[in-house]
Design an enzyme around this catalytic site. Sequence first.
Site, PDB file in Angstrom:
ATOM      1  N   GLY A  16       0.804  -1.214   0.000  1.00  0.00           N
ATOM      2  CA  GLY A  16       0.000   0.000   0.000  1.00  0.00           C
ATOM      3  C   GLY A  16       0.837   1.263   0.000  1.00  0.00           C
ATOM      4  O   GLY A  16       2.038   1.260   0.288  1.00  0.00           O
ATOM      5  N   ALA A  19       1.700   2.542   3.762  1.00  0.00           N
ATOM      6  CA  ALA A  19       2.601   1.537   4.336  1.00  0.00           C
ATOM      7  C   ALA A  19       3.968   1.597   3.676  1.00  0.00           C
ATOM      8  O   ALA A  19       5.005   1.464   4.341  1.00  0.00           O
ATOM      9  CB  ALA A  19       1.999   0.147   4.198  1.00  0.00           C
ATOM     10  N   LEU A  66      -5.983 -10.456   5.643  1.00  0.00           N
ATOM     11  CA  LEU A  66      -6.880  -9.974   6.695  1.00  0.00           C
ATOM     12  C   LEU A  66      -8.011 -10.946   6.981  1.00  0.00           C
ATOM     13  O   LEU A  66      -8.559 -10.963   8.089  1.00  0.00           O
ATOM     14  CB  LEU A  66      -7.481  -8.621   6.297  1.00  0.00           C
ATOM     15  CG  LEU A  66      -6.514  -7.456   6.109  1.00  0.00           C
ATOM     16  CD1 LEU A  66      -7.273  -6.221   5.635  1.00  0.00           C
ATOM     17  CD2 LEU A  66      -5.745  -7.146   7.388  1.00  0.00           C
ATOM     18  N   ALA A  86      -2.898  -2.063   6.996  1.00  0.00           N
ATOM     19  CA  ALA A  86      -3.703  -2.775   6.002  1.00  0.00           C
ATOM     20  C   ALA A  86      -5.194  -2.680   6.312  1.00  0.00           C
ATOM     21  O   ALA A  86      -5.637  -3.026   7.401  1.00  0.00           O
ATOM     22  CB  ALA A  86      -3.290  -4.242   5.946  1.00  0.00           C
ATOM     23  N   TYR A 157     -17.033   3.094   3.413  1.00  0.00           N
ATOM     24  CA  TYR A 157     -15.644   3.239   3.857  1.00  0.00           C
ATOM     25  C   TYR A 157     -15.589   3.821   5.264  1.00  0.00           C
ATOM     26  O   TYR A 157     -14.880   3.307   6.143  1.00  0.00           O
ATOM     27  CB  TYR A 157     -14.872   4.130   2.887  1.00  0.00           C
ATOM     28  CG  TYR A 157     -13.462   4.428   3.347  1.00  0.00           C
ATOM     29  CD1 TYR A 157     -12.495   3.424   3.333  1.00  0.00           C
ATOM     30  CD2 TYR A 157     -13.095   5.692   3.804  1.00  0.00           C
ATOM     31  CE1 TYR A 157     -11.196   3.681   3.755  1.00  0.00           C
ATOM     32  CE2 TYR A 157     -11.807   5.954   4.225  1.00  0.00           C
ATOM     33  CZ  TYR A 157     -10.870   4.950   4.206  1.00  0.00           C
ATOM     34  OH  TYR A 157      -9.587   5.199   4.643  1.00  0.00           O
ATOM     35  N   LYS A 161     -14.047   1.969   8.663  1.00  0.00           N
ATOM     36  CA  LYS A 161     -12.962   2.526   9.462  1.00  0.00           C
ATOM     37  C   LYS A 161     -13.414   2.795  10.897  1.00  0.00           C
ATOM     38  O   LYS A 161     -12.656   2.571  11.848  1.00  0.00           O
ATOM     39  CB  LYS A 161     -12.440   3.815   8.821  1.00  0.00           C
ATOM     40  CG  LYS A 161     -11.843   3.635   7.439  1.00  0.00           C
ATOM     41  CD  LYS A 161     -10.668   2.667   7.426  1.00  0.00           C
ATOM     42  CE  LYS A 161      -9.414   3.244   8.004  1.00  0.00           C
ATOM     43  NZ  LYS A 161      -8.230   2.356   7.799  1.00  0.00           N
ATOM     44  N   PRO A 186      -5.582   9.787   9.556  1.00  0.00           N
ATOM     45  CA  PRO A 186      -5.218  10.711   8.475  1.00  0.00           C
ATOM     46  C   PRO A 186      -6.446  11.185   7.709  1.00  0.00           C
ATOM     47  O   PRO A 186      -7.456  10.484   7.604  1.00  0.00           O
ATOM     48  CB  PRO A 186      -4.324   9.859   7.558  1.00  0.00           C
ATOM     49  CG  PRO A 186      -4.095   8.566   8.266  1.00  0.00           C
ATOM     50  CD  PRO A 186      -5.218   8.404   9.235  1.00  0.00           C
ATOM     51  N   VAL A 189      -4.919  11.355   1.996  1.00  0.00           N
ATOM     52  CA  VAL A 189      -3.463  11.194   1.952  1.00  0.00           C
ATOM     53  C   VAL A 189      -2.951  11.512   0.546  1.00  0.00           C
ATOM     54  O   VAL A 189      -3.363  10.901  -0.441  1.00  0.00           O
ATOM     55  CB  VAL A 189      -3.058   9.769   2.360  1.00  0.00           C
ATOM     56  CG1 VAL A 189      -1.538   9.613   2.305  1.00  0.00           C
ATOM     57  CG2 VAL A 189      -3.562   9.455   3.766  1.00  0.00           C
ATOM     58  N   SER A 201      -5.128   6.274  -3.659  1.00  0.00           N
ATOM     59  CA  SER A 201      -5.130   7.551  -2.958  1.00  0.00           C
ATOM     60  C   SER A 201      -4.831   8.712  -3.897  1.00  0.00           C
ATOM     61  O   SER A 201      -5.225   9.857  -3.627  1.00  0.00           O
ATOM     62  CB  SER A 201      -4.085   7.543  -1.829  1.00  0.00           C
ATOM     63  OG  SER A 201      -4.388   6.560  -0.863  1.00  0.00           O
TER      64      SER A 201
END
Length: 340
Positions: A16, A19, A66, A86, A157, A161, A186, A189, A201
Amino acid sequence: MDASEDRPVLVTGGSGYLAGHIIVQLLQTGRSVRTTIRDLAGADEVRTTLERHASTAGLTFHAANLMSDPGWDAALAGTGHVIHVASPMPVREYRGQDLERPAREGVRRVREAARRAGVQRVVMTSSTAAASPGGTGSSPSDETIWTDLSDRNVSPYARSKTLAEQDAWALARASGGDLVLTTILPGMVQGPALGPDVSGSLEVPLRMLTGRLPLVPRVSFCGVDVRDAAELHIKAMTDDRAPGERIIAAGAPLWFREIAATLKSRLGGKAAKVSTREAPDWLVRTMGLFSPDARFMAADLVKRRSYTSTKARTILGRPLCPLEDAVTAAGQSLIDYDLV
């Protein structure tokens, strides 16, 4: 020095965007890093990208998903800290897919594997989407605020989160002090791409620069430079002020038209296809009936959200970089990688 600082840091989701920047900064300081990716067949490509910016001699890859248990114990064994980045975004293979289940299951798996490995400190990436008030968004939001999931306009989304972060805090409380958690929230980004395989992003500046966004919605975003966000995650691993804290990383809001204007004014001829013309609200809402992306935008039309970033500035020891600079860096990197 804490003994854990001699051990590798695990960064989840190594393919990512954020990351990748975290891994690069850790490697540049001489830390040993492990990272997880879903399929080790992609390790060489990720390594090649990261090698543009740092020696990867201290980097190892582990396969972990995941949605399944195998691989997490091996990835965590012997590590000193975990930075859990992740989580699915509603782009590419996850566009239109379930985001909640992998986000929440990932939190649980990382937490349980960290417990078995004796890792006591975890830094987790959340999002300002988990700290967004309802209504017009005219008042600044801070870390005490949680997104109201009873609001039918909350995006999938934001829901994923919010629930994943709430799960992480519940697990931390249930550990009786055996798990020290910090969450970083954040905003949008932005900043330089690490290679030509561009993250979702950076879809906004990419679509603007290639002329695929002829009209921009009346939507604003608070954002953060990816390099600031990465540094904040790393400092939160060891800073004595970070344990038990939610930390928002988001600067002043920019309208889409301001993002477009920034690209046009700073990147010259390479930004010739960028449009600053705004789409009528009715058009965005109509498109939202057919397009998940437009539906996401329609829910935030005209709202100008803002967030406090006092904690982030304190831990970084300086202000966050302006979003205009991050967007410019993003656009320039897209040009440098011949994507525009």
